[in-house]
Write a protein that holds these residues in place. Structure first.
Motif, PDB file in Angstrom:
ATOM      1  N   ARG A 229     -31.538  35.954  34.570  1.00 16.52           N
ATOM      2  CA  ARG A 229     -30.194  35.376  34.606  1.00 16.52           C
ATOM      3  C   ARG A 229     -30.281  33.864  34.731  1.00 16.52           C
ATOM      4  O   ARG A 229     -31.100  33.332  35.490  1.00 16.52           O
ATOM      5  CB  ARG A 229     -29.400  35.933  35.790  1.00 16.52           C
ATOM      6  CG  ARG A 229     -29.218  37.452  35.787  1.00 16.52           C
ATOM      7  CD  ARG A 229     -28.264  37.913  34.702  1.00 16.52           C
ATOM      8  NE  ARG A 229     -28.109  39.347  34.668  1.00 16.52           N
ATOM      9  CZ  ARG A 229     -27.184  40.016  35.344  1.00 16.52           C
ATOM     10  NH1 ARG A 229     -26.352  39.364  36.139  1.00 16.52           N
ATOM     11  NH2 ARG A 229     -27.099  41.321  35.242  1.00 16.52           N
ATOM     12  N   ALA A 230     -29.427  33.162  33.999  1.00 16.92           N
ATOM     13  CA  ALA A 230     -29.397  31.703  34.089  1.00 16.92           C
ATOM     14  C   ALA A 230     -28.775  31.245  35.400  1.00 16.92           C
ATOM     15  O   ALA A 230     -29.160  30.216  35.948  1.00 16.92           O
ATOM     16  CB  ALA A 230     -28.611  31.126  32.904  1.00 16.92           C
ATOM     17  N   PHE A 231     -27.809  32.027  35.896  1.00 13.74           N
ATOM     18  CA  PHE A 231     -27.115  31.656  37.129  1.00 13.74           C
ATOM     19  C   PHE A 231     -27.318  32.739  38.183  1.00 13.74           C
ATOM     20  O   PHE A 231     -27.148  33.923  37.900  1.00 13.74           O
ATOM     21  CB  PHE A 231     -25.609  31.489  36.870  1.00 13.74           C
ATOM     22  CG  PHE A 231     -25.288  30.487  35.795  1.00 13.74           C
ATOM     23  CD1 PHE A 231     -25.619  29.150  35.950  1.00 13.74           C
ATOM     24  CD2 PHE A 231     -24.648  30.886  34.631  1.00 13.74           C
ATOM     25  CE1 PHE A 231     -25.316  28.227  34.955  1.00 13.74           C
ATOM     26  CE2 PHE A 231     -24.334  29.981  33.636  1.00 13.74           C
ATOM     27  CZ  PHE A 231     -24.680  28.641  33.794  1.00 13.74           C
ATOM     28  N   PRO A 232     -27.680  32.369  39.407  1.00 16.20           N
ATOM     29  CA  PRO A 232     -27.879  33.377  40.461  1.00 16.20           C
ATOM     30  C   PRO A 232     -26.560  34.019  40.868  1.00 16.20           C
ATOM     31  O   PRO A 232     -25.473  33.454  40.666  1.00 16.20           O
ATOM     32  CB  PRO A 232     -28.480  32.565  41.613  1.00 16.20           C
ATOM     33  CG  PRO A 232     -28.050  31.160  41.362  1.00 16.20           C
ATOM     34  CD  PRO A 232     -27.969  30.999  39.872  1.00 16.20           C
ATOM     35  N   ASP A 233     -26.643  35.201  41.461  1.00 22.32           N
ATOM     36  CA  ASP A 233     -25.449  35.962  41.842  1.00 22.32           C
ATOM     37  C   ASP A 233     -24.556  35.199  42.815  1.00 22.32           C
ATOM     38  O   ASP A 233     -23.329  35.354  42.788  1.00 22.32           O
ATOM     39  CB  ASP A 233     -25.847  37.298  42.465  1.00 22.32           C
ATOM     40  CG  ASP A 233     -26.442  38.264  41.445  1.00 22.32           C
ATOM     41  OD1 ASP A 233     -26.214  38.050  40.235  1.00 22.32           O
ATOM     42  OD2 ASP A 233     -27.118  39.221  41.853  1.00 22.32           O
ATOM     43  N   SER A 360     -31.015  23.921  22.946  1.00 24.77           N
ATOM     44  CA  SER A 360     -30.687  25.301  23.289  1.00 24.77           C
ATOM     45  C   SER A 360     -29.267  25.367  23.834  1.00 24.77           C
ATOM     46  O   SER A 360     -28.924  24.651  24.770  1.00 24.77           O
ATOM     47  CB  SER A 360     -31.676  25.825  24.335  1.00 24.77           C
ATOM     48  OG  SER A 360     -31.195  27.017  24.912  1.00 24.77           O
ATOM     49  N   LYS A 361     -28.454  26.247  23.243  1.00 27.34           N
ATOM     50  CA  LYS A 361     -27.088  26.404  23.721  1.00 27.34           C
ATOM     51  C   LYS A 361     -27.068  26.869  25.171  1.00 27.34           C
ATOM     52  O   LYS A 361     -26.311  26.363  25.990  1.00 27.34           O
ATOM     53  CB  LYS A 361     -26.329  27.398  22.837  1.00 27.34           C
ATOM     54  CG  LYS A 361     -24.900  27.652  23.313  1.00 27.34           C
ATOM     55  CD  LYS A 361     -24.250  28.814  22.585  1.00 27.34           C
ATOM     56  CE  LYS A 361     -23.930  28.464  21.162  1.00 27.34           C
ATOM     57  NZ  LYS A 361     -23.095  29.521  20.531  1.00 27.34           N
ATOM     58  N   HIS A 362     -27.920  27.834  25.494  1.00 23.19           N
ATOM     59  CA  HIS A 362     -27.932  28.356  26.860  1.00 23.19           C
ATOM     60  C   HIS A 362     -28.371  27.300  27.856  1.00 23.19           C
ATOM     61  O   HIS A 362     -27.846  27.232  28.973  1.00 23.19           O
ATOM     62  CB  HIS A 362     -28.838  29.578  26.940  1.00 23.19           C
ATOM     63  CG  HIS A 362     -28.299  30.772  26.217  1.00 23.19           C
ATOM     64  ND1 HIS A 362     -29.084  31.816  25.806  1.00 23.19           N
ATOM     65  CD2 HIS A 362     -27.027  31.080  25.833  1.00 23.19           C
ATOM     66  CE1 HIS A 362     -28.330  32.724  25.199  1.00 23.19           C
ATOM     67  NE2 HIS A 362     -27.087  32.292  25.202  1.00 23.19           N
ATOM     68  N   GLN A 366     -26.081  25.931  30.913  1.00 23.30           N
ATOM     69  CA  GLN A 366     -26.615  25.935  32.277  1.00 23.30           C
ATOM     70  C   GLN A 366     -26.496  24.558  32.910  1.00 23.30           C
ATOM     71  O   GLN A 366     -26.124  24.424  34.088  1.00 23.30           O
ATOM     72  CB  GLN A 366     -28.074  26.391  32.264  1.00 23.30           C
ATOM     73  CG  GLN A 366     -28.625  26.757  33.629  1.00 23.30           C
ATOM     74  CD  GLN A 366     -29.967  27.458  33.528  1.00 23.30           C
ATOM     75  OE1 GLN A 366     -30.521  27.627  32.441  1.00 23.30           O
ATOM     76  NE2 GLN A 366     -30.497  27.868  34.663  1.00 23.30           N
ATOM     77  N   VAL A 367     -26.800  23.527  32.140  1.00 27.28           N
ATOM     78  CA  VAL A 367     -26.710  22.153  32.664  1.00 27.28           C
ATOM     79  C   VAL A 367     -25.262  21.776  32.948  1.00 27.28           C
ATOM     80  O   VAL A 367     -24.947  21.163  33.975  1.00 27.28           O
ATOM     81  CB  VAL A 367     -27.344  21.165  31.664  1.00 27.28           C
ATOM     82  CG1 VAL A 367     -27.006  19.726  32.044  1.00 27.28           C
ATOM     83  CG2 VAL A 367     -28.851  21.356  31.617  1.00 27.28           C
ATOM     84  N   PRO A 371     -23.941  23.033  38.086  1.00 25.20           N
ATOM     85  CA  PRO A 371     -23.466  22.298  39.269  1.00 25.20           C
ATOM     86  C   PRO A 371     -22.057  22.700  39.694  1.00 25.20           C
ATOM     87  O   PRO A 371     -21.769  22.792  40.892  1.00 25.20           O
ATOM     88  CB  PRO A 371     -23.522  20.842  38.813  1.00 25.20           C
ATOM     89  CG  PRO A 371     -24.543  20.816  37.721  1.00 25.20           C
ATOM     90  CD  PRO A 371     -24.389  22.120  37.012  1.00 25.20           C
ATOM     91  N   LEU A 372     -21.185  22.955  38.721  1.00 26.49           N
ATOM     92  CA  LEU A 372     -19.808  23.335  39.060  1.00 26.49           C
ATOM     93  C   LEU A 372     -19.777  24.697  39.758  1.00 26.49           C
ATOM     94  O   LEU A 372     -19.028  24.888  40.720  1.00 26.49           O
ATOM     95  CB  LEU A 372     -18.960  23.390  37.784  1.00 26.49           C
ATOM     96  CG  LEU A 372     -18.782  22.070  37.034  1.00 26.49           C
ATOM     97  CD1 LEU A 372     -18.075  22.308  35.712  1.00 26.49           C
ATOM     98  CD2 LEU A 372     -18.003  21.068  37.878  1.00 26.49           C
ATOM     99  N   LEU A 373     -20.594  25.625  39.269  1.00 26.56           N
ATOM    100  CA  LEU A 373     -20.640  26.939  39.899  1.00 26.56           C
ATOM    101  C   LEU A 373     -21.268  26.864  41.280  1.00 26.56           C
ATOM    102  O   LEU A 373     -20.788  27.492  42.230  1.00 26.56           O
ATOM    103  CB  LEU A 373     -21.438  27.903  39.014  1.00 26.56           C
ATOM    104  CG  LEU A 373     -20.813  28.260  37.656  1.00 26.56           C
ATOM    105  CD1 LEU A 373     -21.809  29.028  36.789  1.00 26.56           C
ATOM    106  CD2 LEU A 373     -19.541  29.076  37.840  1.00 26.56           C
TER     107      LEU A 373
END
Length: 434
Positions: A229-233, A360-362, A366-367, A371-373
């Motif tokens: 996963r790119a972003f943690p839970d 890379s789109k992903h 992610q970048v 930070p916002l998430l």
């Protein structure tokens, strides 16, 4: 190599009906049937045996094909012409038996098996041993099933010896240039399942954040097991939902922008989602998104763009900028929308967002959103289907089937950065009208 969704008659055709045809052509054939479990393999073998007994007069009028009465066990039966059919688990050991044909039907029981490197290696070793040491020089292998993992038996064979295989892939919902000649978007087994069933099934997986499972089981093109996963839970939680925009005397809306990921093919047919992101930045630096995701043809997409921009103007909160992904042919989409907005008297600065081919789109998503998430500053207004779908797509990056929603949010944040800083990222955008 035949790849089909579950419950689409693959075992009936390949493991139960095909062996009698082989024996009708050559009663001395020696078949080996392998599956993830010995009981399942034996069950297929016994049905194939029963079909030989029931239909032998029809499939072999010469009368050569007969099953021996003294050797007719369901997992190991023989013909009177010294042919045999042996059934076993591919996760076991296959020794001491020659084969003129090997049938492998569903080598993995499910995601737990396919997700285990130990079991994947065991299946690979058993296959290699059977194919390399038991198969006669002129023998054949039929591999049929549902691919579960990019590194499963299907994936390894395609990665290492694709030129030795004929691959028949039948996705549940037809893609462009379908092997069966289906129209794009058409279901595979409409005599059993309705078109609405296929579309509802796909939507259910997407809303559960399991589009990687749809990709594997129903699209027959696994992208991953969902573990990466790119972003943690912890980036996701109830704080992401807002019932309405937080207008107060101390917290005012600074900028409102609109973005669009058209996600359309050159033919204009509806494929992936067309994703609009209506994004507002408030003075407390929190962002609030309202998403509009739909699979629709280009004329409907153009009409939706005009409707969204028009509604914002009537609210007295017009968009400060409209950014549209415009890689390759998609630039024409941006120009068409610009023409329609102009004809409707709706003036809004439009940017075409062009991503460099080496980016890379992903990684960009992610970048832009990471930070916002992490800071809990990105929120969605209302628990609508489109908002939920976007959130699930975020959770599935990079393994999910779709990233249209997150891509639209990412572009909208870049439009806000442009308004805040007055600068653009080199080579990524160009202004159509200011």
């Amino acid at each position: 190599m035949i790849q089909t969704p579950p419950q689409h008659a693959k075992s009936l055709i390949a493991s139960r009906l095909f062996p009698p045809i082989v024996f009708a052509q050559d009663p001395s054939a020696k078949l080996m049937l392998l599956s993830y479990g010995s009981e399942l393999a034996s069950g297929h073998g016994s049905v194939a045996r029963d079909y030989v007994n029931e239909f032998r007069d029809h499939i072999d009028p010469s009368g050569r094909l007969q099953v021996r009465r003294d050797s007719n066990a369901k997992n190991n039966w023989r013909t009177t012409s010294d042919g045999h059919m042996y059934s076993a688990s591919i996760q076991g050991t296959v020794t001491g038996r020659a084969a003129t044909g090997i049938l492998i039907d569903d080598p993995f029981k499910g995601s737990e098996d396919s997700g285990s490197i130990r079991i994947r290696d065991k299946v690979w070793d058993t296959y290699s041993a059977a194919a390399e040491t038991r198969l006669t020089p002129d023998g054949f292998v039929v591999l049929i099933g549902t691919p579960w993992h990019p590194d499963d038996l299907f994936g390894r064979l395609l990665a290492n010896e694709a030129d030795q295989w004929v691959r028949l892939r039948f996705p549940a919902i037809a893609e462009a240039d379908d092997a069966l000649g289906r129209a794009e978007g058409e279901g595979l087994f409409l005599s059993k399942y309705s078109q609405d069933w296929y579309e509802a099934k796909k939507r259910a997986f997407e809303l559960r954040g399991q589009s990687h499972i749809w990709d594997a089981l129903y699209n027959c093109s696994p992208t991953g097991d969902g573990s990466l996963r790119a972003f943690p839970d912890e980036y996701f939680g109830p704080w992401m939902w807002a019932e309405e925009l937080p207008f107060t005397s101390r917290n005012v809306e600074q900028f409102r922008v609109l973005s669009l990921d058209p996600s359309k093919s050159k033919t204009g047919k509806a494929g992936d989602y067309g994703a609009f992101c209506d994004l507002s930045l408030f003075s407390d630096r929190h962002l609030f998104a309202t998403m509009h995701l739909a699979r629709e043809p280009l004329p409907a997409l153009y009409a939706r763009a005009v409707a969204i921009v028009g509604a914002a103007k009537r609210e007295g909160r017009p968009y400060r900028r409209f950014i549209i992904e415009s890689n390759q042919f998609q630039e024409a989409v941006g120009l068409a929308i610009q023409e329609r907005l102009s004809a409707a008297g709706l003036d809004v600065p439009i940017d075409l967002h062009m991503t460099p081919s080496d980016q890379s789109k992903h990684a960009r998503i992610q970048v832009d959103l990471g930070p916002l998430l992490a800071q809990k500053r990105l929120h969605f207004v209302g628990q609508t289907v489109s908002n939920k779908l976007t959130l699930q797509q975020m959770k599935e990056i990079p393994n999910g089937a779709h990233d249209d929603g997150p891509d639209a949010v990412s572009m909208a944040t870049q439009a806000l950065n442009l308004l805040l800083t007055g600068t653009k990222r080199p080579g990524e955008t160009k202004v159509l009208r200011t």
